[in-house]
Design an enzyme around this catalytic site. Structure first.
Site, PDB file in Angstrom:
ATOM      1  N   TYR A 244     -15.894  11.045 -18.740  1.00 37.22           N
ATOM      2  CA  TYR A 244     -14.983  11.089 -17.600  1.00 37.22           C
ATOM      3  C   TYR A 244     -13.731  11.825 -18.071  1.00 37.22           C
ATOM      4  CZ  TYR A 244     -17.820   7.891 -14.840  1.00 37.22           C
ATOM      5  OH  TYR A 244     -18.842   7.323 -14.124  1.00 37.22           O
ATOM      6  N   HIS A 426     -17.711   1.128  -3.597  1.00 39.00           N
ATOM      7  CA  HIS A 426     -17.312   1.149  -5.008  1.00 39.00           C
ATOM      8  C   HIS A 426     -17.537  -0.211  -5.666  1.00 39.00           C
ATOM      9  CE1 HIS A 426     -15.068   2.262  -8.607  1.00 39.00           C
ATOM     10  NE2 HIS A 426     -14.401   1.134  -8.502  1.00 39.00           N
TER      11      HIS A 426
END
Length: 632
Positions: A244, A426
């Site tokens: 990430y 999420h």
């Protein structure tokens, strides 16, 4: 006589000038041409109107995604809602002795639904197959992957076939809204039969997509539209499977208020299979400045303040197309009260551990100075980030539910309501399913968004097939299912990646002051749970004031009784409601120890649509001519 369905266009008869017996009007050439083109235009308008809403052509594939990180296999597809069918086109750059392509619940080759192409070195075959829990392949007695065409080109092989959403075959995967885990395997050696394929010994992979894209008309874009690219400059993709990457961007000091009306990905050529998903976050306006950063998001060198950049402006995932806002709304950014700092986050998926790959991917924002009628807003639904909501270890499916109560929507929403047009679900690593349901007057009315095959590694803002209107007094219930089979400690709610969340970021208009409508169990009832566990177990849980909820959960002996009691507690205990403005201040009202909403009428379970059986049934495997197959 014209046949039914055909078109005939009649023009007036033309007489020569000076004919004294003609009763018809005289037309000049210009007038005749005008009449002709008027009729032709009318015909085209009718034709276009007739074609709208029909099934897409079998050779038109608007959606595309790479399956293989080396670029050897690529998938394109279209969706026909009238026919309830998906048309697939699989491109194989260098066909050797076959390909397996299919779907499974979590992307495994066990219990999978497969379209199989294989060769024994002399002949090639295509058929619908399935795998058992040990990964052994079997020919399906009901052939639902229907081969349409096979085409060789200098670039490679194109394989086109179709599959109904639902086949009512217990061996088949039900194609539904949400995430689909696609799997593929490349056969590098000839095999005497389908059953002889050993899936553990072949090169294989996984790709996640949203197959059933919504059929939404693209809105007209403003003429004064400008673009801004948020891109990480010349990143050397780390030689590891998952990275990430975070990059900070600063808008000009005098950047005025604008409306984002569209955004799309900008992918560095050659990295299409490595850039998995991307998000642009706006930072909190409470800070005057944010430090510059360009590096891994999990690095110890990343400034702590970057954690305050969490307001989503744009989100894209592999397989997604451009995102359009409705014509009447735009997402505001810039101007007074808006932070000029943005954070780009890119998820690189590099399973083959390529080295030295450079990347400058990002997201292109399209914005306008002509502000639309409504500001679009983003509201958080679900659970508060708190350790009082926890999942025991070793659970195959454990549900937690967050509520946006009628009291909150009554005080915070305008009388005309709000209109939800998109949603981003999420969770963290153990999330498996997410659903938000709208309830009104004690009855479930409609599903806002649902994903029965949710993956935390595939998150995108998804346009809803139908705009959902929410009015004062409505209830929004968000539930998440978790799997903690691989954990030996309780997983508590929180911000950490090893902690959990249950959130639905809904995108709506007109924007209101309500930014967060979430809940958590009343802490007092959880305290009673720990008391009960102490009473019925030999091991004592420390409930000292200095002991955190996380520590108390860590000391619970997770036997069947303690698990069932916690599950039951979450199903009836009062909740603490967070009905918050963007300033993080709650709306006026009584929000503690609120009873759960009473839902008397549930939505019926969806009934699969079963297509009529083919007559006569197709053969178990189709013999096809691929020419010569080749080995290494």
């Amino acid at each position: 006589m014209a046949q039914a369905g055909s078109w005939s266009i009649f023009l007036p008869s033309m007489q020569t000038t000076g004919s004294k017996h003609s009763s018809c009007p005289r037309f000049r050439l210009r007038e005749v041409a005008s009449i002709y083109f008027t009729m032709l235009t009318l015909f085209l308008v009718i034709l276009v109107a007739a074609l709208q809403g029909t099934a897409p052509q079998e050779n038109y594939f608007p959606y595309k995604v790479p399956l293989d990180p080396r670029g050897l296999v690529e998938l394109a597809w279209n969706v026909s809602y009238p026919e309830q069918v998906v048309h697939f086109q699989v491109f194989i750059k260098e066909l050797k002795f076959g390909l397996l392509f299919g779907m499974s619940d979590r992307g495994d080759f066990e219990n999978a639904d497969l379209a199989a192409l294989w060769s024994d070195g002399h002949s090639s075959y295509f058929g619908d197959a399935w795998s058992d829990q040990k990964g052994h392949l079997h020919m399906d007695s009901q052939q639902d992957y229907q081969l349409l065409s096979v085409r060789r080109t200098p670039e490679g092989l194109y394989l086109v076939f179709k599959r109904a959403f639902s086949t009512c075959d217990p061996k088949d995967y039900l194609i539904e809204d949400g995430t689909v885990h696609l799997i593929y395997g490349i056969l590098e050696k000839p095999v005497p039969s389908l059953q002889a394929i050993n899936v553990s010994a072949i090169y294989k992979g996984l790709q996640r997509v949203q197959l059933l894209k919504p059929n939404i008309t693209t809105p007209e874009l403003p003429r004064d539209m400008k673009t801004m690219e948020i891109r990480a400059p010349d990143v050397v993709i780390p030689s590891q499977e998952t990275t990430y990457w975070c990059y900070m961007v600063q808008l000009p000091d005098d950047f005025p208020r604008r409306h984002i009306v569209m955004y799309e990905p900008v992918i560095t050529a050659g990295n299409e299979a490595l850039v998995h998903h991307m998000e642009v976050f706006q930072c909190a306006a409470q800070f005057d400045s944010f430090p510059h950063y360009n590096g891994p998001c999990d690095s110890k060198m990343k400034p702590e303040r970057l954690n305050y950049c969490r307001h989503v402006l744009a989100a894209w995932a592999m397989g997604a197309q451009a995102f359009y806002y409705p014509e009447e709304a735009g997402l505001a950014f810039g101007g007074p009260g808006s932070s000029k700092y943005l954070r780009l986050e890119i998820h690189y998926h590099n399973p083959l551990v390529f080295q030295g790959r450079h990347d400058s991917s990002g997201i292109r924002l399209y914005y306008t100075a002509t502000l639309r009628r409504y500001d679009a807003g983003i509201m958080e639904l679900g659970l508060v980030y708190t350790p009082v909501m926890a999942i025991p270890p070793g659970e195959t499916e454990f549900f937690l539910t967050g509520y946006c109560m009628d009291k909150c929507t009554q005080v915070a929403l305008p009388p005309a309501g709000i209109h939800i047009f998109a949603s981003q679900l999420h969770t963290h690593l153990t999330g498996r399913k997410v659903v938000t349901v709208l309830s009104r007057e004690g009855s479930e009315r409609e599903i806002v968004n649902a994903d029965n095959h949710y993956s935390p590694h595939f998150q995108e803002i998804r346009m809803l097939k139908k705009v959902v209107s929410v009015f004062p007094g409505d209830v929004l219930i968000t539930s998440c299912a978790y799997n903690t089979e691989d954990r030996d400690q309780a997983t508590v709610g929180g911000f950490g990646i090893m902690e959990e969340m249950c959130v639905n970021y809904v995108h709506y208009y007109p924007q209101t002051q309500l930014e967060l409508c979430k809940s958590a169990i009343d802490p007092g009832y959880l305290h009673r749970y720990f008391n009960l566990v102490n009473r019925f177990n030999d091991e004592e849980i420390c409930m000292c004031p200095q002991t955190s909820v996380t520590q108390q959960f860590a000391s619970v002996p997770w036997n069947a009784f303690n698990r069932d009691v916690l599950k039951s507690l979450y199903g009836f205990a009062p909740i603490s409601m967070h009905c918050n403005k963007s300033s993080a201040v709650r709306f006026p009202g009584e929000w503690e120890k609120q009873p759960l909403p009473q839902i008397a009428k549930m939505l019926p379970a969806p009934t699969p649509h079963c297509p009529p059986p083919l007559a006569p049934p197709p053969p178990p495997a189709v013999l096809i001519n691929l020419g010569k197959t080749k080995a290494d």
